[in-house]
Design a protein around this motif. Structure first.
Motif, PDB file in Angstrom:
ATOM      1  N   ALA A 154       0.862  -1.185  -0.078  1.00 48.90           N
ATOM      2  CA  ALA A 154       0.090   0.143  -0.038  1.00 48.90           C
ATOM      3  C   ALA A 154       0.805   1.177   0.261  1.00 48.90           C
ATOM      4  O   ALA A 154       2.059   1.169   0.442  1.00 48.90           O
ATOM      5  N   PRO A 155       0.215   2.598  -0.291  1.00 45.32           N
ATOM      6  CA  PRO A 155       1.082   3.674  -0.160  1.00 45.32           C
ATOM      7  C   PRO A 155       1.357   4.202   1.294  1.00 45.32           C
ATOM      8  O   PRO A 155       1.077   5.344   1.467  1.00 45.32           O
ATOM      9  N   SER A 173       5.604   8.896  -5.894  1.00 43.41           N
ATOM     10  CA  SER A 173       5.712   8.096  -7.069  1.00 43.41           C
ATOM     11  C   SER A 173       6.728   8.641  -8.023  1.00 43.41           C
ATOM     12  O   SER A 173       7.373   7.653  -8.927  1.00 43.41           O
ATOM     13  N   THR A 218      -1.718  12.097  -1.050  1.00 37.47           N
ATOM     14  CA  THR A 218      -2.708  10.979  -0.899  1.00 37.47           C
ATOM     15  C   THR A 218      -4.258  11.630  -1.014  1.00 37.47           C
ATOM     16  O   THR A 218      -5.140  11.348  -0.186  1.00 37.47           O
ATOM     17  N   SER A 244       4.732   3.681  -2.980  1.00 33.50           N
ATOM     18  CA  SER A 244       4.185   2.489  -2.221  1.00 33.50           C
ATOM     19  C   SER A 244       5.050   1.907  -1.423  1.00 33.50           C
ATOM     20  O   SER A 244       6.514   2.151  -1.563  1.00 33.50           O
ATOM     21  N   ASN A 245       4.413   0.974  -0.309  1.00 31.39           N
ATOM     22  CA  ASN A 245       5.279   0.712   0.676  1.00 31.39           C
ATOM     23  C   ASN A 245       6.637  -0.490   0.085  1.00 31.39           C
ATOM     24  O   ASN A 245       7.385  -0.591   0.756  1.00 31.39           O
TER      25      ASN A 245
END
Ligand SMILES: Cc1ncc(COP(=O)(O)O)c(C=O)c1O
Length: 377
Positions: A31-32, A57, A217, A238-239
């Motif tokens: 997930a971000p 990103s 976000t 992203s993680n």
């Protein structure tokens, strides 16, 4: 059998990345947001020596957010280095502001502070000062930050450092990207460390970085439902990719040494060639030599930059001209530019040679001998 293709740069993994990515999968942080993202930002701040960071990103997203956070709006003017990749200037147009380009200094290939001073004087006389300065640190080398910063302070214009190409480079001991209001970095696949794609915005102003996280976000206001009072963006990293970034960051110093060794190898290989010059290293800092860049003097060398590039191509070796200056780009043809002769000359004669840190010694030898075997007049 033809020789295998040598590319300009390719990603160079350390071997630790898979463990970090597996960890993200094991814990289902796909997930971000997540622990790798938080840790990457913290470790990045420690590495470059800045207060706060938000992982995004792309470097382009980071540049765009920096302009949004400064409140740049339609009709504003924003100064930008002329010799750069188009992303540095595109973001100005995203906000319907107008780029104003400044030529390079021949000694550093980066923005010439004297030309900046002339431009700011003329803007002040017209009573229309630019709303920001985007200073690019090209090919791993810091621009001359202090005189630019002094001018920015004098005219009260915020400085954005585009350090997309210069992670690890220093200016009088400080890391590039940490001297202005914002610094931005890129982890695109061709950069010194990569997350496949990604970027970072840094600042010493905690509130601004909190805002960067908010805008990136989707600008969700605090509420149980989806509440929006401003336009947001989907710009967060992203993680999973942050995990790759953490592993890459551990080998940054090693990569800088490897890049510098590639540069030194080429310097030695061409030392008897008066027709080949190298990108100078400014005395105020240490370049990472992200790309090994040369200038070909056609009279002395007996062949042009294009002759060399095409000859390398025939030998299955990728090389690229330096960035085409922004003032020569059709898309920016209506924009003002102060100077332009230096960047035009660098573009006409400049070539980026393969500089991947995973190149084998034999491959570097192939590159050097291909350059030297270019047919000459
Ligand atoms: C000087 C410069 N600025 C900005 C960018 C944009 O970064 P990204 O590709 O991560 O969007 C790049 C390269 O990719 C660059 O070279």
């Amino acid at each position: 059998m033809t020789d295998s293709r040598i590319l300009l740069v390719t990603p160079h993994m350390s071997g630790l990345e898979e463990e970090y990515v597996r960890e993200a999968f094991r814990t289902n942080w796909v997930a971000p947001l997540g622990p790798h993202l938080d840790a990457f930002e913290k470790e990045f701040c420690e590495t470059v020596g800045c207060g706060h960071a938000a992982a995004l990103s792309s470097g382009t997203a980071a540049l765009h957010l920096s302009l949004l956070l400064l409140g740049i709006k339609a009709g504003d003017e924003v100064i930008c280095s002329d010799l750069t990749f188009s992303a540095s200037a595109n973001v100005i147009v995203y906000e319907r502001a107008a780029p104003v380009f400044i030529d390079s200094d021949r000694e550093t290939w980066n923005m010439d502070p004297n030309l900046l001073e002339q431009e700011l004087k003329s803007c002040a006389a017209k009573n229309k000062l630019p709303k920001a300065v985007i200073l690019v640190h090209l090919y791993g080398q810091s621009a001359d930050i202090d005189p630019v910063l002094e001018l920015c302070n004098q005219y009260e214009i915020p400085l954005i450092e585009d350090a997309a190409e210069s992670l690890g480079a220093t200016y009088n001991g400080r890391s590039t990207g940490t001297c202005g209001k914002f610094g931005i970095f890129s982890f695109n696949g061709n950069k010194i460390i990569t997350t496949s794609g990604g970027g970072m915005i840094v600042s010493d102003d905690e509130k601004l970085i909190e805002k960067a996280k908010f805008f990136s976000t989707q600008a969700r206001d605090p509420a149980p439902h989806y509440e929006h009072s401003t336009i947001g963006y989907n710009y967060r990293m992203s993680n999973v990719l942050a995990g790759i970034g953490r592993a890459q960051l551990k080998v940054l110093d090693e990569r800088i040494e490897q890049k510098r060794r590639i540069f030194e190898f080429c310097e030695k290989a061409f030392e008897d060639e008066p027709g080949i010059e190298f990108m100078p290293e400014a005395t105020y800092g240490r370049s990472t030599r992200w790309l090994t860049c040369i200038l070909i003097n056609p009279e002395r060398f007996g062949a042009t930059r294009e002759d060399v590039r095409l000859h390398l191509g025939k030998n299955n070796i990728e090389a690229r001209p330096l960035w085409k200056p922004m003032h020569l780009q059709p898309v920016f043809s209506g924009c003002r530019c102060r100077g332009g002769e230096v960047s035009e000359d660098l573009f006409a004669r400049g070539l980026c040679l393969p500089s991947g840190t995973n190149l084998k010694h034999e491959e570097l030898e192939r590159v050097a001998s291909a350059v030297l075997s270019t047919p000459r007049k």
